[in-house]
Design a protein around this motif. Sequence first.
Motif, PDB file in Angstrom:
ATOM      1  N   GLY A 125       0.812  -1.256   0.056  1.00 55.91           N
ATOM      2  CA  GLY A 125      -0.029   0.176   0.030  1.00 55.91           C
ATOM      3  C   GLY A 125       0.862   1.329   0.110  1.00 55.91           C
ATOM      4  N   GLU A 126       0.186   2.467   0.312  1.00 56.34           N
ATOM      5  CA  GLU A 126       0.834   3.911   0.406  1.00 56.34           C
ATOM      6  C   GLU A 126      -0.201   4.441   1.220  1.00 56.34           C
ATOM      7  OE1 GLU A 126      -1.317   5.904  -1.598  1.00 56.34           O
ATOM      8  OE2 GLU A 126       0.322   5.946  -3.254  1.00 56.34           O
ATOM      9  N   HIS A 127       0.218   5.721   1.298  1.00 55.44           N
ATOM     10  CA  HIS A 127      -0.524   6.681   2.328  1.00 55.44           C
ATOM     11  C   HIS A 127      -2.064   6.746   2.042  1.00 55.44           C
ATOM     12  CE1 HIS A 127       0.290   9.673  -0.829  1.00 55.44           C
ATOM     13  NE2 HIS A 127      -0.737  10.388  -0.180  1.00 55.44           N
ATOM     14  N   HIS A 128      -2.458   6.744   0.612  1.00 59.27           N
ATOM     15  CA  HIS A 128      -3.642   6.659   0.218  1.00 59.27           C
ATOM     16  C   HIS A 128      -4.689   5.813   1.144  1.00 59.27           C
ATOM     17  CE1 HIS A 128      -2.515   9.135  -3.066  1.00 59.27           C
ATOM     18  NE2 HIS A 128      -3.368   9.798  -2.721  1.00 59.27           N
ATOM     19  N   GLY A 129      -4.026   4.625   1.539  1.00 55.28           N
ATOM     20  CA  GLY A 129      -5.172   3.621   1.944  1.00 55.28           C
ATOM     21  C   GLY A 129      -5.610   3.928   3.399  1.00 55.28           C
ATOM     22  N   LEU A 130      -4.804   4.748   4.130  1.00 54.42           N
ATOM     23  CA  LEU A 130      -5.296   5.188   5.421  1.00 54.42           C
ATOM     24  C   LEU A 130      -6.129   6.570   5.429  1.00 54.42           C
ATOM     25  CD1 LEU A 130      -2.130   4.278   7.656  1.00 54.42           C
ATOM     26  CD2 LEU A 130      -4.447   3.163   7.691  1.00 54.42           C
ATOM     27  N   GLU A 131      -6.351   6.991   4.303  1.00 55.38           N
ATOM     28  CA  GLU A 131      -7.214   8.189   4.277  1.00 55.38           C
ATOM     29  C   GLU A 131      -8.560   7.963   4.690  1.00 55.38           C
ATOM     30  OE1 GLU A 131      -5.052  11.096   1.085  1.00 55.38           O
ATOM     31  OE2 GLU A 131      -6.738   9.855   0.196  1.00 55.38           O
ATOM     32  N   PRO A 132      -9.425   6.983   4.629  1.00 57.05           N
ATOM     33  CA  PRO A 132     -10.714   6.712   4.988  1.00 57.05           C
ATOM     34  C   PRO A 132     -10.615   6.890   6.555  1.00 57.05           C
ATOM     35  CG  PRO A 132     -10.280   5.132   3.318  1.00 57.05           C
ATOM     36  CD  PRO A 132      -9.051   5.786   3.549  1.00 57.05           C
ATOM     37  N   GLY A 180      10.292   2.570  -0.678  1.00 58.37           N
ATOM     38  CA  GLY A 180      10.210   1.595  -1.705  1.00 58.37           C
ATOM     39  C   GLY A 180       8.568   1.505  -2.275  1.00 58.37           C
ATOM     40  N   PHE A 181       7.898   2.355  -1.441  1.00 56.03           N
ATOM     41  CA  PHE A 181       6.607   2.365  -1.886  1.00 56.03           C
ATOM     42  C   PHE A 181       5.977   3.662  -2.108  1.00 56.03           C
ATOM     43  CE2 PHE A 181       7.435  -1.595   0.281  1.00 56.03           C
ATOM     44  CZ  PHE A 181       6.889  -2.465  -0.543  1.00 56.03           C
ATOM     45  N   GLY A 182       5.008   3.738  -3.003  1.00 53.67           N
ATOM     46  CA  GLY A 182       4.289   4.988  -3.295  1.00 53.67           C
ATOM     47  C   GLY A 182       5.499   5.915  -3.845  1.00 53.67           C
ATOM     48  N   ARG A 204       2.297   0.264  -6.748  1.00 49.85           N
ATOM     49  CA  ARG A 204       3.211   1.577  -6.907  1.00 49.85           C
ATOM     50  C   ARG A 204       4.284   1.390  -6.035  1.00 49.85           C
ATOM     51  NH1 ARG A 204       0.660   7.120  -5.391  1.00 49.85           N
ATOM     52  NH2 ARG A 204       2.470   7.676  -6.590  1.00 49.85           N
ATOM     53  N   PHE A 205       4.834   0.103  -6.200  1.00 55.59           N
ATOM     54  CA  PHE A 205       6.355  -0.181  -5.385  1.00 55.59           C
ATOM     55  C   PHE A 205       7.449   0.099  -6.696  1.00 55.59           C
ATOM     56  CE2 PHE A 205       4.420  -3.889  -7.298  1.00 55.59           C
ATOM     57  CZ  PHE A 205       5.297  -4.493  -8.376  1.00 55.59           C
ATOM     58  N   ALA A 206       8.372   0.372  -5.852  1.00 56.34           N
ATOM     59  CA  ALA A 206       9.740   0.851  -6.695  1.00 56.34           C
ATOM     60  C   ALA A 206      10.199  -0.128  -7.594  1.00 56.34           C
ATOM     61  CB  ALA A 206      10.754   1.547  -5.758  1.00 56.34           C
ATOM     62  N   ASP A 207      10.479  -1.444  -7.361  1.00 59.58           N
ATOM     63  CA  ASP A 207      10.935  -2.293  -7.910  1.00 59.58           C
ATOM     64  C   ASP A 207      10.387  -3.776  -7.622  1.00 59.58           C
ATOM     65  OD1 ASP A 207      13.108  -3.077  -6.422  1.00 59.58           O
ATOM     66  OD2 ASP A 207      13.836  -1.309  -7.211  1.00 59.58           O
ATOM     67  N   ASP A 226      12.873  -6.077  -6.318  1.00 59.61           N
ATOM     68  CA  ASP A 226      13.620  -6.590  -5.434  1.00 59.61           C
ATOM     69  C   ASP A 226      13.156  -5.648  -4.076  1.00 59.61           C
ATOM     70  OD1 ASP A 226      15.472  -7.665  -7.253  1.00 59.61           O
ATOM     71  OD2 ASP A 226      16.260  -5.749  -7.630  1.00 59.61           O
ATOM     72  N   VAL A 227      12.588  -4.603  -4.008  1.00 59.58           N
ATOM     73  CA  VAL A 227      12.210  -4.165  -2.609  1.00 59.58           C
ATOM     74  C   VAL A 227      10.875  -4.759  -2.330  1.00 59.58           C
ATOM     75  CG1 VAL A 227      11.028  -2.090  -3.527  1.00 59.58           C
ATOM     76  CG2 VAL A 227      12.010  -2.152  -1.484  1.00 59.58           C
ATOM     77  N   LEU A 228      10.092  -5.058  -3.336  1.00 60.21           N
ATOM     78  CA  LEU A 228       8.724  -5.723  -3.081  1.00 60.21           C
ATOM     79  C   LEU A 228       9.073  -7.166  -2.366  1.00 60.21           C
ATOM     80  CD1 LEU A 228       5.592  -5.335  -3.314  1.00 60.21           C
ATOM     81  CD2 LEU A 228       5.847  -6.751  -5.402  1.00 60.21           C
ATOM     82  N   HIS A 229      10.031  -7.977  -2.955  1.00 57.53           N
ATOM     83  CA  HIS A 229      10.403  -9.213  -2.558  1.00 57.53           C
ATOM     84  C   HIS A 229      10.788  -9.277  -1.128  1.00 57.53           C
ATOM     85  CE1 HIS A 229      12.647 -13.209  -2.147  1.00 57.53           C
ATOM     86  NE2 HIS A 229      11.327 -13.522  -2.492  1.00 57.53           N
ATOM     87  N   GLU A 230      11.836  -8.042  -0.932  1.00 54.89           N
ATOM     88  CA  GLU A 230      12.410  -8.096   0.428  1.00 54.89           C
ATOM     89  C   GLU A 230      11.369  -7.596   1.509  1.00 54.89           C
ATOM     90  OE1 GLU A 230      16.626  -6.683  -1.159  1.00 54.89           O
ATOM     91  OE2 GLU A 230      15.316  -4.992  -0.183  1.00 54.89           O
ATOM     92  N   ALA A 231      10.720  -6.826   1.174  1.00 53.76           N
ATOM     93  CA  ALA A 231       9.185  -6.563   2.158  1.00 53.76           C
ATOM     94  C   ALA A 231       8.397  -7.589   2.329  1.00 53.76           C
ATOM     95  CB  ALA A 231       8.496  -5.408   1.392  1.00 53.76           C
TER      96      ALA A 231
END
Length: 299
Positions: free
Chosen positions: A48-55, A72-74, A205-208, A210-215
């Motif tokens: 996710g990124e910051h938009h998810g917590l807006e509600p 690595g996100f948003g 909206r992740f950077a790449d 590699d960072v997605l897999h690590e996370a």
Amino acid sequence: MPNPYAARLAEIPVQRRTADILGGTTAYWTYGDEDAATTIVAVHGFRGEHHGLEPVVAHLPGIRVVSPDLPGFGETPPLPGRRHDLDAFAAWLRAFVDAVAPGAVVLGHSFGSIVASAAVAGGLPTPRLILVNPIGAPALEGPRGLLTRLAVFYYLAGARLPRAIGDALLRNAAIVRVMSVAMVKTREPGLRRFVHEQHDTYFSRFADRDVLHEAFVTSVSHDVREFAPRIAQPTLLVAAEKDDITPIEAERHLATLFPRATLVEIAAVGHLIHYETPAAAASAIRSFLENESGRGEAE
């Protein structure tokens, strides 16, 4: 789809800002008045990124919320020269709060609950901790453990296939929709469409890869139980009765591991409290913050 929370959110001032954290640039958004009595730093979940917590933010007028995109996100690039494991995410959060909102209440949703708990247990000063849909047990053992195991192979394939193919697989719209359908519980058609659109828009909206897999590896290798006994601050757990990642029985047990925990259970919702029942989550948060003495034991 019309955002069902847009009218509330439009009444809250918001600013985009950046901060230099651990050698990288963190993008973050501040909601509410700068002179508000209470500030919350809100950490979003995996993919996710910051938009998810807006509600949830939309239902917290009068409270200042600082919501960064995880590295690595948003709009926040990966941390330079670092592996994106739990130590890195926790160090980033400690540095971010110290630089941007020292003394703030810390909130984490889902994967953010692991990051927030690790950071606070590691010494992040905060008066209170709020965990929404906390990961209170190993994800591989949850009610949808089989789906989680399939996800392990999915993210591993995305990391090991040729880069262009792996990236396309990880951003595949059909697979994102399957993930969304698996998590949503509401039967209200308009809200379901809104949730799916949110995932369609922001889940890739992740950077790449590699960072997605690590996370992802970090998210399934840790849970909040590791840190709960070392967190002395009053802690609020906002749990869902139909959560497929951490069953409610595990959340009830998790509450007993904290020295000072309050457990609020929300019915008829799963792992998407922030989208489906943000008003109930915000009500629990406000009540918790208004209780100056905190609770001495789990409820």
